[in-house]
Design an enzyme around this catalytic site. Structure first.
Site, mmCIF file in Angstrom:
data_model
loop_
_atom_site.group_PDB
_atom_site.id
_atom_site.type_symbol
_atom_site.label_atom_id
_atom_site.label_comp_id
_atom_site.label_asym_id
_atom_site.label_seq_id
_atom_site.Cartn_x
_atom_site.Cartn_y
_atom_site.Cartn_z
ATOM 1 N N SER A 10 -8.967 -27.367 19.903
ATOM 2 C CA SER A 10 -7.816 -27.872 19.505
ATOM 3 C C SER A 10 -8.122 -28.558 18.137
ATOM 4 O O SER A 10 -6.959 -29.015 17.806
ATOM 5 C CB SER A 10 -8.525 -29.043 20.425
ATOM 6 N N TYR A 153 -29.058 -22.700 14.941
ATOM 7 C CA TYR A 153 -27.217 -22.097 14.493
ATOM 8 C C TYR A 153 -27.582 -20.987 14.499
ATOM 9 O O TYR A 153 -26.677 -20.295 14.538
ATOM 10 C CB TYR A 153 -26.875 -22.980 13.949
HETATM 11 P P1 NAP Z 1 -14.646 -28.358 14.734
HETATM 12 O O1 NAP Z 1 -13.558 -28.413 13.302
HETATM 13 O O2 NAP Z 1 -15.874 -29.228 14.615
HETATM 14 O O3 NAP Z 1 -13.605 -28.036 16.035
HETATM 15 C C1 NAP Z 1 -14.624 -27.588 16.880
HETATM 16 C C2 NAP Z 1 -13.580 -27.469 18.233
HETATM 17 O O4 NAP Z 1 -14.417 -27.000 19.255
HETATM 18 C C3 NAP Z 1 -13.182 -28.262 18.208
HETATM 19 O O5 NAP Z 1 -11.485 -27.866 19.144
HETATM 20 C C4 NAP Z 1 -14.487 -29.362 20.021
HETATM 21 O O6 NAP Z 1 -13.731 -30.094 21.029
HETATM 22 C C5 NAP Z 1 -14.804 -27.540 20.465
HETATM 23 N N1 NAP Z 1 -15.387 -27.428 20.564
HETATM 24 C C6 NAP Z 1 -17.362 -28.146 20.228
HETATM 25 N N2 NAP Z 1 -17.702 -27.688 21.317
HETATM 26 C C7 NAP Z 1 -17.613 -27.429 22.231
HETATM 27 C C8 NAP Z 1 -17.762 -27.149 23.485
HETATM 28 N N3 NAP Z 1 -19.164 -27.736 24.382
HETATM 29 N N4 NAP Z 1 -16.996 -26.686 24.791
HETATM 30 C C9 NAP Z 1 -15.851 -26.515 24.207
HETATM 31 N N5 NAP Z 1 -15.706 -26.633 23.098
HETATM 32 C C10 NAP Z 1 -16.385 -27.341 22.649
HETATM 33 O O7 NAP Z 1 -15.837 -27.207 13.887
HETATM 34 P P2 NAP Z 1 -14.929 -25.972 12.927
HETATM 35 O O8 NAP Z 1 -15.122 -25.714 11.531
HETATM 36 O O9 NAP Z 1 -12.971 -25.327 13.197
HETATM 37 O O10 NAP Z 1 -15.943 -24.625 13.629
HETATM 38 C C11 NAP Z 1 -15.015 -23.468 14.667
HETATM 39 C C12 NAP Z 1 -15.576 -22.304 14.942
HETATM 40 O O11 NAP Z 1 -16.091 -21.757 13.192
HETATM 41 C C13 NAP Z 1 -17.456 -22.508 15.346
HETATM 42 O O12 NAP Z 1 -18.038 -21.307 16.460
HETATM 43 C C14 NAP Z 1 -18.429 -22.486 13.884
HETATM 44 O O13 NAP Z 1 -20.011 -22.726 13.943
HETATM 45 C C15 NAP Z 1 -17.497 -22.079 13.453
HETATM 46 N N6 NAP Z 1 -17.824 -21.529 12.083
HETATM 47 C C16 NAP Z 1 -17.776 -22.703 11.361
HETATM 48 C C17 NAP Z 1 -17.628 -23.119 9.889
HETATM 49 C C18 NAP Z 1 -17.289 -23.798 8.629
HETATM 50 O O14 NAP Z 1 -16.892 -24.383 7.612
HETATM 51 N N7 NAP Z 1 -16.241 -24.799 9.397
HETATM 52 C C19 NAP Z 1 -18.510 -22.291 8.913
HETATM 53 C C20 NAP Z 1 -18.509 -20.927 9.614
HETATM 54 C C21 NAP Z 1 -18.869 -21.127 11.206
HETATM 55 P P3 NAP Z 1 -13.556 -31.435 21.132
HETATM 56 O O15 NAP Z 1 -12.830 -31.356 19.637
HETATM 57 O O16 NAP Z 1 -12.936 -31.858 21.758
HETATM 58 O O17 NAP Z 1 -15.057 -31.486 20.694
#
Ligand code: NAP
Length: 242
Positions: A10, A153
């Site tokens: 989302s 993490y």
């Molecule tokens: P984000 O913008 O915070 O989005 C997180 C997404 O995960 C949202 O859709 C949220 O839904 C959903 N979510 C969180 N907890 C959940 C749960 N328990 N069950 C189902 N859905 C859940 O994060 P992002 O940066 O896009 O991160 C996506 C992935 O990339 C993650 O696995 C993160 O660890 C990884 N990552 C991100 C970065 C970075 O710098 N951004 C770097 C390395 C890895 P709701 O809004 O409904 O809570």
């Protein structure tokens, strides 16, 4: 039409993946945990890109609920199966280990590693029967090199990397590939609290990445062309290696 489930589809990286995969004609199941407004926005963006999307609410760390929702979907969509799974949902609850609470440790492990386990297991049996599938797990540079303040993490992401390599060896002969994409710093709400100006000096490309730049790699791994890559971890981090 093929179906693709993107956990945490989302917002942020998951949303960018949803839009890219929709362009390949897949029907996207957008999972989210609680922010329905963002999920509806993502659905609209997928539709504007010419695709179809269905929202699927569940918390990936709630094993019973995950099984219930995915079993129900499969019963109602008997002729279909999920040929692409992107395990992307995630949160950060950073703290140095000396001060880490049980809740911070347990919940991060439950969401990333537990979520990978329960969602993948619920989806992969039909992939095995159909002899085709693509499983892509979004991990992190932290899970490769570790990061102070992220023992929970980093451990969860490293666990997903090891599970990916094991599962790839279990199911490759069924034409199912299992890979990881490991982003560095990507501009999403997850890292809103991290100052790009302060951190970009350490990144050879001198900037944070965009969600679309991660989604582009996931897009490739999700295609039939990516048929001989499995058990891999592909970094998308602007050159920020260990
Ligand atoms: P984000 O913008 O915070 O989005 C997180 C997404 O995960 C949202 O859709 C949220 O839904 C959903 N979510 C969180 N907890 C959940 C749960 N328990 N069950 C189902 N859905 C859940 O994060 P992002 O940066 O896009 O991160 C996506 C992935 O990339 C993650 O696995 C993160 O660890 C990884 N990552 C991100 C970065 C970075 O710098 N951004 C770097 C390395 C890895 P709701 O809004 O409904 O809570």
């Amino acid at each position: 039409m093929g179906f693709a489930l993107i956990t945490g589809g989302s917002r942020g990286i998951g949303r960018a993946i949803a839009i890219k995969l929709a362009k390949h004609g897949h029907h996207i199941l957008i999972n989210y945990r609680s922010n329905e407004a963002s999920a509806l926005e993502a659905k609209q963006l997928v539709e504007e890109a010419g695709g179809q999307a269905t929202l699927m609410q569940f918390d990936v760390s709630d094993k019973e609920k995950v099984r219930e929702v995915l079993d129900n979907w499969q019963k109602e969509s008997e002729d279909h199966y999920l040929e692409i799974l992107v395990n992307n949902a995630g949160v950060r609850k950073d703290n140095i280990l000396a001060f880490m609470t049980d809740e911070q440790w347990d919940s991060v492990l439950d969401i990333h590693l537990g979520g990978f386990y329960v969602v993948t297991k619920a989806v992969m049996n039909k992939m095995i029967r159909k002899k085709y599938g693509r499983i892509i797990n979004i991990v992190s540079l932290s899970g490769i090199k570790g990061m102070a303040g992220q023992a929970n993490y980093a451990a969860a992401k490293a666990g997903v990397i090891a599970a990916t390599k094991s599962l790839a060896q279990e199911i490759s002969r069924k034409n199912i590939t299992v890979n990881c994409v490991a982003p560095g710093f990507i501009k999403t709400e997850m890292i809103d609290d991290i100052d790009e100006d302060q951190w970009k000096a350490f990144i050879p490309m001198k900037r944070f990445g965009r969600a679309e730049e991660v989604a582009a790699v996931v897009e490739f791994l999700s295609t039939k062309d990516a048929s001989y890559i499995t058990g891999e971890v592909i970094s998308v981090n602007g050159g920020l290696y260990t």
